[in-house]
Design an enzyme around this catalytic site. Structure first.
Site, short mmCIF file in Angstrom:
data_model
loop_
_atom_site.label_atom_id
_atom_site.label_comp_id
_atom_site.label_asym_id
_atom_site.label_seq_id
_atom_site.Cartn_x
_atom_site.Cartn_y
_atom_site.Cartn_z
N GLY A 42 0.80 -1.23 0.00
CA GLY A 42 0.00 0.00 0.00
C GLY A 42 0.83 1.28 0.00
CE LYS A 54 -6.49 13.07 3.97
NZ LYS A 54 -5.18 13.24 3.32
CG HIS A 444 -32.78 22.20 -4.56
ND1 HIS A 444 -31.90 23.22 -4.25
CD2 HIS A 444 -33.86 22.32 -3.73
CE1 HIS A 444 -32.44 23.95 -3.28
NE2 HIS A 444 -33.62 23.43 -2.95
P1 FAD Z 1 4.53 5.36 -2.51
O1 FAD Z 1 3.14 5.32 -2.01
O2 FAD Z 1 5.52 6.21 -1.80
O3 FAD Z 1 5.02 3.85 -2.52
C1 FAD Z 1 6.30 3.48 -2.87
C2 FAD Z 1 6.64 2.17 -2.19
O4 FAD Z 1 7.87 1.72 -2.73
C3 FAD Z 1 6.86 2.31 -0.70
O5 FAD Z 1 6.02 1.41 0.00
C4 FAD Z 1 8.32 1.95 -0.48
O6 FAD Z 1 8.54 1.20 0.72
C5 FAD Z 1 8.61 1.10 -1.70
N1 FAD Z 1 10.02 1.13 -2.11
C6 FAD Z 1 10.80 2.22 -2.31
N2 FAD Z 1 12.01 1.85 -2.75
C7 FAD Z 1 11.99 0.50 -2.83
C8 FAD Z 1 12.95 -0.48 -3.23
N3 FAD Z 1 14.16 -0.13 -3.66
N4 FAD Z 1 12.58 -1.78 -3.17
C9 FAD Z 1 11.34 -2.16 -2.72
N5 FAD Z 1 10.41 -1.29 -2.36
C10 FAD Z 1 10.73 0.03 -2.41
N6 FAD Z 1 -2.09 11.86 -1.89
C11 FAD Z 1 -3.39 11.97 -2.24
O7 FAD Z 1 -3.70 11.89 -3.43
N7 FAD Z 1 -4.37 12.18 -1.32
C12 FAD Z 1 -4.10 12.31 -0.01
O8 FAD Z 1 -5.01 12.50 0.80
C13 FAD Z 1 -2.75 12.21 0.41
N8 FAD Z 1 -2.43 12.34 1.70
C14 FAD Z 1 -1.12 12.22 2.08
C15 FAD Z 1 -0.81 12.38 3.42
C16 FAD Z 1 0.50 12.26 3.84
C17 FAD Z 1 0.83 12.45 5.30
C18 FAD Z 1 1.53 11.97 2.90
C19 FAD Z 1 2.95 11.80 3.35
C20 FAD Z 1 1.23 11.81 1.56
C21 FAD Z 1 -0.10 11.94 1.13
N9 FAD Z 1 -0.45 11.83 -0.20
C22 FAD Z 1 -1.76 11.97 -0.58
C23 FAD Z 1 0.54 11.55 -1.23
C24 FAD Z 1 0.51 10.05 -1.62
O9 FAD Z 1 0.75 9.28 -0.46
C25 FAD Z 1 1.55 9.76 -2.68
O10 FAD Z 1 1.39 10.61 -3.78
C26 FAD Z 1 1.43 8.32 -3.16
O11 FAD Z 1 1.57 7.41 -2.10
C27 FAD Z 1 2.47 8.02 -4.24
O12 FAD Z 1 2.33 6.71 -4.65
P2 FAD Z 1 3.58 5.89 -5.24
O13 FAD Z 1 3.04 4.55 -5.58
O14 FAD Z 1 4.25 6.68 -6.29
O15 FAD Z 1 4.62 5.79 -4.04
P1 NAI Z 2 3.93 20.94 -0.15
O1 NAI Z 2 4.79 21.08 -1.33
O2 NAI Z 2 2.47 20.81 -0.30
O3 NAI Z 2 4.16 22.18 0.83
C1 NAI Z 2 5.40 22.51 1.34
C2 NAI Z 2 5.35 23.95 1.81
O4 NAI Z 2 6.55 24.23 2.50
C3 NAI Z 2 5.26 24.95 0.67
O5 NAI Z 2 4.26 25.89 0.96
C4 NAI Z 2 6.65 25.58 0.63
O6 NAI Z 2 6.63 26.90 0.18
C5 NAI Z 2 7.02 25.50 2.09
N1 NAI Z 2 8.45 25.50 2.36
C6 NAI Z 2 9.44 24.90 1.66
N2 NAI Z 2 10.63 25.10 2.26
C7 NAI Z 2 10.38 25.81 3.38
C8 NAI Z 2 11.17 26.29 4.44
N3 NAI Z 2 12.50 26.08 4.46
N4 NAI Z 2 10.59 27.01 5.43
C9 NAI Z 2 9.24 27.23 5.44
N5 NAI Z 2 8.43 26.78 4.45
C10 NAI Z 2 8.99 26.07 3.46
O7 NAI Z 2 4.55 19.71 0.66
P2 NAI Z 2 4.00 18.86 1.86
O8 NAI Z 2 2.91 19.57 2.56
O9 NAI Z 2 5.19 18.43 2.62
O10 NAI Z 2 3.37 17.62 1.12
C11 NAI Z 2 4.19 16.79 0.29
C12 NAI Z 2 3.40 16.17 -0.81
O11 NAI Z 2 2.47 15.23 -0.31
C13 NAI Z 2 2.62 17.20 -1.58
O12 NAI Z 2 3.24 17.33 -2.84
C14 NAI Z 2 1.26 16.68 -1.74
O13 NAI Z 2 0.95 16.49 -3.07
C15 NAI Z 2 1.27 15.32 -1.04
N6 NAI Z 2 0.14 15.30 -0.12
C16 NAI Z 2 -1.12 15.36 -0.64
C17 NAI Z 2 -2.21 15.41 0.18
C18 NAI Z 2 -3.54 15.50 -0.44
O14 NAI Z 2 -3.67 15.27 -1.62
N7 NAI Z 2 -4.58 15.82 0.31
C19 NAI Z 2 -2.09 15.39 1.63
C20 NAI Z 2 -0.72 15.40 2.07
C21 NAI Z 2 0.33 15.32 1.21
#
Ligand code: FAD
Ligand code: NAI
Length: 465
Positions: A42, A54, A444
């Protein structure tokens, strides 16, 4: 399958990109394996990202509604509301467990072999995973991303945490400082603010939520301030010192100037994420990363090495789970000789705060760079359902090409914007004009009527304002 290959497809990484690619490849009849080094499938999303965040957003919203009188306004009186953080965390973990095990079930159902361990390239078609070496005709790199560190600040996951630590805090901080006013900072900042923390967001730029529409960024800032967030915009952190249970941050104006200190019992570092490519030995496969550490691909997700593909957070584009998933489906279809396409111009983005903030397509600022636009806006205050539900904050904004009326972007702040944006994305995918949306019958009373009215406002004819 080519001679001497163990698999038609080997996917590296089982996040939303990788596990979806593996399932689609298997559905298309390809012998598929997926390497994942985590204990559970996952990826970031299911384990430490989308899902647990969430869960806490939902739980903390219920707490706030019960504790701070929102429910009482509806005549639902909850006496002596108490926070049981341990149970809240337990329910979060249950959600994660259920969903990650669900992926394991889907792997078994589709006969996908899970190679447990860290994958490292030996050559362009050979990968070592743990003590096993496998050859595959096609290799999909879906290794995702991890937290960008802030130079000089050491994440100890106790007092100075990243998003993973912020999901697991054992008690509610009194004073929390969030470094970075992006998606993670605002979502996880909201969780702990609702549960009782005083939250200050330090943002380097002059406004929160870079990449979002300008109006939306300004309005979101106002709403978050009203909720009790404190913002220090155009400010950078230069030092973080932990003494016992207190962290002292030194901050100064981004453009330079006098510094000041802020004390916090928890600091969340959320300044973005970086692609995971370390440890893959990409050089052995003949691959390099670009300056941002990403793996470049063409429109079909092929890298420059034949047989190696890449998707998700590790390639350029927004780091979003649904973008990774769609790329997972497309790459598998391309490997199978079909035509897998992702329209990167229509990828919705949602911040799951209350209200939610969502957008798809061009911002007004971007659209104006391409030519003349017409903009229609409709406030949620004038939407009957939002008003009835006591959710008056926000608006919907439709940006259309002034000449053709084609919708170029839709942005919104509304309690259920994350659900509403799906309709806007679908309309844009079908090449809709604002008139198409305006003349589509909407049920609505629904929040979605605000989208119809904003579309009507493009030509100046909304009914309810
Ligand atoms: P990942 O989900 O990062 O998965 C990559 C996997 O590869 C990992 O499990 C890792 O262990 C594995 N891996 C890495 N290198 C290796 C290797 N060499 N060998 C074997 N396995 C390896 N996005 C949304 O759209 N909606 C959200 O609400 C949202 N909320 C988020 C909240 C948080 C706190 C964070 C941190 C991110 C959130 N994101 C959200 C972003 C979302 O999680 C990522 O965009 C998404 O998981 C990317 O998917 P991916 O498959 O590219 O990589
Ligand atoms: P982000 O790119 O959304 O925000 C980072 C923020 O930090 C920006 O506003 C930037 O200007 C600021 N910043 C950068 N350097 C800084 C510094 N030195 N001091 C102060 N501010 C600084 O990145 P974030 O929130 O870490 O999320 C990472 C990724 O995870 C995002 O790209 C997002 O797409 C994904 N994500 C998506 C979610 C969703 O879809 N609901 C929820 C959480 C994460």
């Amino acid at each position: 399958m080519a001679e001497n290959s163990d698999f038609d497809v080997l996917v590296i990484g089982a996040g939303p990109g990788g596990y979806v690619a593996a399932i689609r490849a298997a559905q298309l009849g390809l012998k598929t394996a997926c390497a994942e080094s985590r204990e559970t499938l996952g990826g970031t999303c299911l384990n430490v990202g989308c899902i647990p965040s969430k869960a806490l957003l939902h739980a903390s919203e219920l707490f706030e509604e019960a504790a701070h009188g929102t429910m009482a306004k509806w005549g639902v009186k909850a006496q002596g509301v108490e926070l049981d953080l341990e149970t809240m965390h337990g329910t979060r973990l249950e959600a994660v467990k259920g969903l990650t095990q669900g992926i394991e079930f889907l792997f078994k159902k589709n006969k996908i072999e899970w190679l447990k361990g860290l994958a490292t390239f030996e050559s362009a078609d050979t990968v070592k995973v743990g003590d096993r070496t496998v050859r595959a005709r096609n290799i999909v790199i879906a290794t995702g991303s991890s937290v960008t560190p802030l130079p000089g600040i050491i994440i100890d996951q106790e007092r100075i945490v990243d998003s993973t630590g912020a999901l697991e805090l054992p008690s509610v901080p009194k004073q929390m400082v969030v470094i970075g006013g992006g998606v993670i900072g605002l979502e996880l900042g909201s969780v702990w603010r609702r549960l009782g923390a005083a939250v200050t967001v330090v943002e380097f730029l002059d406004q929160i939520l870079p990449g979002f529409d300008g109006d939306v960024r300004k309005e979101a800032n106002k709403i978050f301030k009203k909720q009790g967030f404190e913002f220090k915009l155009s400010t950078k952190v230069t030092k973080a010192e932990r003494k016992g249970d207190t962290v002292t941050l030194t901050v100064e104006p981004a453009a330079g100037g006098a510094s000041e200190t802020i004390e916090a019992d928890v600091v969340l570092v959320s300044i973005g994420r970086k692609p995971n490519t370390e440890g893959l030995a990409l050089d052995k496969a003949g691959l390099q990363t670009n300056q941002r550490g990403q793996i470049e691909t063409d429109h079909d997700f092929r890298t420059k090495v034949p047989g190696i593909w890449a998707i998700g957070d590790v390639i350029p584009g927004p780091m979003l789970a649904h973008k990774a998933e769609d790329e997972g489906i497309a790459v598998a279809e391309n490997i199978a000789g079909q035509t897998g396409i992702v329209n990167h111009d229509v990828i919705p983005s949602v911040v799951y705060t209350m209200p939610e903030i969502a957008g798809v397509g061009l911002t007004e600022e971007q659209a104006k760079e391409h030519g003349e636009v017409k903009v229609g806006k409709f406030p949620m205050l004038a939407n009957s359902r939002a008003k009835t539900n006591r959710e008056p904050d926000g608006f919907v904004k439709v940006i259309a090409d002034a000449r053709t009326d084609r919708v170029l972007g839709v942005w919104m702040i509304a309690s259920v914007a994350g659900t509403m944006i799906g309709q806007a994305a679908q309309a844009m995918e079908f090449g809709a004009t604002s008139e198409d949306i305006a003349y589509t019958c909407h049920a609505h009373p629904t929040h979605s009527e605000a989208l119809k009215e904003a579309a009507m406002a493009v030509t100046g004819k909304p009914i309810h304002i």
